[in-house]
Motif scaffolding. Sequence first.
Motif, PDB file in Angstrom:
ATOM      1  N   UNK A  20       0.803  -1.223   0.000  1.00  0.00           N
ATOM      2  CA  UNK A  20       0.000   0.000   0.000  1.00  0.00           C
ATOM      3  C   UNK A  20       0.835   1.273   0.000  1.00  0.00           C
ATOM      4  N   UNK A  21       2.137   1.169   0.291  1.00  0.00           N
ATOM      5  CA  UNK A  21       2.949   2.389   0.350  1.00  0.00           C
ATOM      6  C   UNK A  21       3.040   3.015  -1.038  1.00  0.00           C
ATOM      7  N   UNK A  22       2.637   4.297  -1.179  1.00  0.00           N
ATOM      8  CA  UNK A  22       2.467   4.900  -2.518  1.00  0.00           C
ATOM      9  C   UNK A  22       3.731   5.576  -3.029  1.00  0.00           C
ATOM     10  N   UNK A  23       4.789   4.818  -3.251  1.00  0.00           N
ATOM     11  CA  UNK A  23       6.054   5.424  -3.648  1.00  0.00           C
ATOM     12  C   UNK A  23       5.920   6.245  -4.929  1.00  0.00           C
ATOM     13  N   UNK A  24       5.085   5.809  -5.857  1.00  0.00           N
ATOM     14  CA  UNK A  24       4.973   6.503  -7.133  1.00  0.00           C
ATOM     15  C   UNK A  24       4.425   7.909  -7.044  1.00  0.00           C
ATOM     16  N   UNK A 231      -0.513  17.620   6.288  1.00  0.00           N
ATOM     17  CA  UNK A 231      -1.648  17.781   5.372  1.00  0.00           C
ATOM     18  C   UNK A 231      -1.919  16.472   4.636  1.00  0.00           C
ATOM     19  N   UNK A 232      -2.219  15.453   5.382  1.00  0.00           N
ATOM     20  CA  UNK A 232      -2.349  14.107   4.809  1.00  0.00           C
ATOM     21  C   UNK A 232      -3.554  13.999   3.878  1.00  0.00           C
ATOM     22  N   UNK A 233      -3.432  13.099   2.907  1.00  0.00           N
ATOM     23  CA  UNK A 233      -4.521  12.838   1.974  1.00  0.00           C
ATOM     24  C   UNK A 233      -5.431  11.704   2.429  1.00  0.00           C
ATOM     25  N   UNK A 234      -5.069  10.998   3.500  1.00  0.00           N
ATOM     26  CA  UNK A 234      -5.823   9.786   3.841  1.00  0.00           C
ATOM     27  C   UNK A 234      -7.157   9.986   4.557  1.00  0.00           C
ATOM     28  N   UNK A 235      -7.569  11.215   4.956  1.00  0.00           N
ATOM     29  CA  UNK A 235      -8.974  11.364   5.359  1.00  0.00           C
ATOM     30  C   UNK A 235      -9.961  11.341   4.182  1.00  0.00           C
ATOM     31  N   UNK A 236      -9.438  11.283   2.961  1.00  0.00           N
ATOM     32  CA  UNK A 236     -10.300  11.270   1.772  1.00  0.00           C
ATOM     33  C   UNK A 236     -11.232  10.068   1.781  1.00  0.00           C
ATOM     34  N   UNK A 275       0.358  10.800   5.162  1.00  0.00           N
ATOM     35  CA  UNK A 275      -0.205   9.641   4.496  1.00  0.00           C
ATOM     36  C   UNK A 275      -1.184   9.941   3.377  1.00  0.00           C
ATOM     37  N   UNK A 276      -1.427   8.916   2.578  1.00  0.00           N
ATOM     38  CA  UNK A 276      -2.373   8.968   1.479  1.00  0.00           C
ATOM     39  C   UNK A 276      -2.266   7.673   0.702  1.00  0.00           C
ATOM     40  N   UNK A 277      -3.365   6.888   0.659  1.00  0.00           N
ATOM     41  CA  UNK A 277      -3.289   5.522   0.144  1.00  0.00           C
ATOM     42  C   UNK A 277      -4.484   5.211  -0.759  1.00  0.00           C
ATOM     43  N   UNK A 278      -4.776   6.125  -1.656  1.00  0.00           N
ATOM     44  CA  UNK A 278      -5.893   5.908  -2.573  1.00  0.00           C
ATOM     45  C   UNK A 278      -5.606   4.726  -3.494  1.00  0.00           C
ATOM     46  N   UNK A 279      -6.630   3.975  -3.882  1.00  0.00           N
ATOM     47  CA  UNK A 279      -6.421   2.869  -4.824  1.00  0.00           C
ATOM     48  C   UNK A 279      -5.765   3.329  -6.123  1.00  0.00           C
ATOM     49  N   UNK A 280      -6.146   4.505  -6.596  1.00  0.00           N
ATOM     50  CA  UNK A 280      -5.503   5.136  -7.749  1.00  0.00           C
ATOM     51  C   UNK A 280      -4.640   6.268  -7.217  1.00  0.00           C
ATOM     52  N   UNK A 281      -3.325   6.136  -7.368  1.00  0.00           N
ATOM     53  CA  UNK A 281      -2.414   7.112  -6.788  1.00  0.00           C
ATOM     54  C   UNK A 281      -2.686   8.512  -7.307  1.00  0.00           C
ATOM     55  N   UNK A 282      -3.311   8.642  -8.474  1.00  0.00           N
ATOM     56  CA  UNK A 282      -3.620   9.957  -9.020  1.00  0.00           C
ATOM     57  C   UNK A 282      -4.534  10.751  -8.089  1.00  0.00           C
ATOM     58  N   UNK A 283      -5.396  10.070  -7.347  1.00  0.00           N
ATOM     59  CA  UNK A 283      -6.267  10.772  -6.407  1.00  0.00           C
ATOM     60  C   UNK A 283      -5.460  11.367  -5.258  1.00  0.00           C
ATOM     61  N   UNK A 284      -4.514  10.616  -4.737  1.00  0.00           N
ATOM     62  CA  UNK A 284      -3.638  11.156  -3.698  1.00  0.00           C
ATOM     63  C   UNK A 284      -2.848  12.339  -4.230  1.00  0.00           C
ATOM     64  N   UNK A 285      -2.352  12.236  -5.448  1.00  0.00           N
ATOM     65  CA  UNK A 285      -1.591  13.334  -6.043  1.00  0.00           C
ATOM     66  C   UNK A 285      -2.476  14.566  -6.210  1.00  0.00           C
ATOM     67  N   UNK A 286      -3.732  14.383  -6.619  1.00  0.00           N
ATOM     68  CA  UNK A 286      -4.669  15.517  -6.717  1.00  0.00           C
ATOM     69  C   UNK A 286      -4.749  16.271  -5.392  1.00  0.00           C
ATOM     70  N   UNK A 287      -4.891  15.530  -4.314  1.00  0.00           N
ATOM     71  CA  UNK A 287      -5.047  16.133  -2.992  1.00  0.00           C
ATOM     72  C   UNK A 287      -3.765  16.840  -2.571  1.00  0.00           C
ATOM     73  N   UNK A 288      -2.629  16.184  -2.771  1.00  0.00           N
ATOM     74  CA  UNK A 288      -1.348  16.803  -2.426  1.00  0.00           C
ATOM     75  C   UNK A 288      -1.084  18.045  -3.268  1.00  0.00           C
ATOM     76  N   UNK A 289      -1.452  17.991  -4.535  1.00  0.00           N
ATOM     77  CA  UNK A 289      -1.254  19.142  -5.414  1.00  0.00           C
ATOM     78  C   UNK A 289      -2.069  20.335  -4.946  1.00  0.00           C
ATOM     79  N   UNK A 290      -3.302  20.094  -4.531  1.00  0.00           N
ATOM     80  CA  UNK A 290      -4.133  21.191  -4.032  1.00  0.00           C
ATOM     81  C   UNK A 290      -3.512  21.820  -2.792  1.00  0.00           C
ATOM     82  N   UNK A 291      -2.934  20.997  -1.926  1.00  0.00           N
ATOM     83  CA  UNK A 291      -2.244  21.533  -0.750  1.00  0.00           C
ATOM     84  C   UNK A 291      -1.064  22.388  -1.172  1.00  0.00           C
TER      85      UNK A 291
END
Length: 313
Positions: A20-24, A231-236, A275-291
Amino acid sequence: MTDAVLGARRARLPPPPGHKFPLGKYRLLRERLVAEAVAAPDDIAASAPASWELLATVHASSYLERVRTGAMTDREVRVLGLPWSAALVERGRRSTQGTVEAARDALAGSGYGMNLGGGTHHAGRAAGRGYCLFNDLAVAVTELRRSAGFDGRVAVIDCDVHQGDGTAELFADDPSVFTLSIHGGANYPFRRAVSDLDVDLRDGVGDDEYLGVLSSSLDEVGGADLVFYLAAADPWEGDRLGRLALTKAGLAARDGVVLDRAAAWGAAVCVVLAGGYAPDVADTVDINLATARAVAERAAAQRSVRDPAARAE
């Protein structure tokens, strides 16, 4: 912005298949920051590895020796959740130093600094836990006090869905650091340290309730000279390891609440992504980018206030 992964390209850390670790996400986030003009390539600086001497100001020497030499026990590796490798250690050291440098940037520059990694809040004095090898927040505070003469009040605003147990442990006896953790009450870790303020949320909490609790919790913090914001993405709502139900818009609003409150306090802000562990890493990146965009916009506005020439441009 400091990018620990950029500085560690040669220390690739492929986790086991299906892990689950989102290295990408780190490469993808960096690419989108540049592609969408949130940051110029030259604005993203690589970090060197934190020295073992610096890490020893926070972590037990016996633990560091096991980490350094690859002598971690099987149990330690299980609790960490990642297999030991030299690449893992280098990446952890670089990520930690990235938070040190981002905090220095916040204090010395526009009032904001950001590490595109960091937020390794589960690591305690003598143990790594939950993908966290070293506690970058505690190391950064120690180093700022030691080398930069910083003696102000610190607030750790931890909005990861998992309680910041390592940070709570390390700052338990430090009255100059206020630790706030807002997290899922039924989520990891199941044996917890005690923060100055812990907020256990029920499963399924959404945007409005979360933002209300966050605002009232910040009232209890009261103020600080330096804020570390996780500013974690995992409350998404779609996160694999969450259990909350915040939307992307809600998470962006959360960022605004924290950053604006810190500005009202007159605090410098160091942002880390945790943290941030979305099934599609693009969703985590969206959240991090907004931050990152929210931080960049506020930093630019602050520079324009301080620099009339920049405002005129």
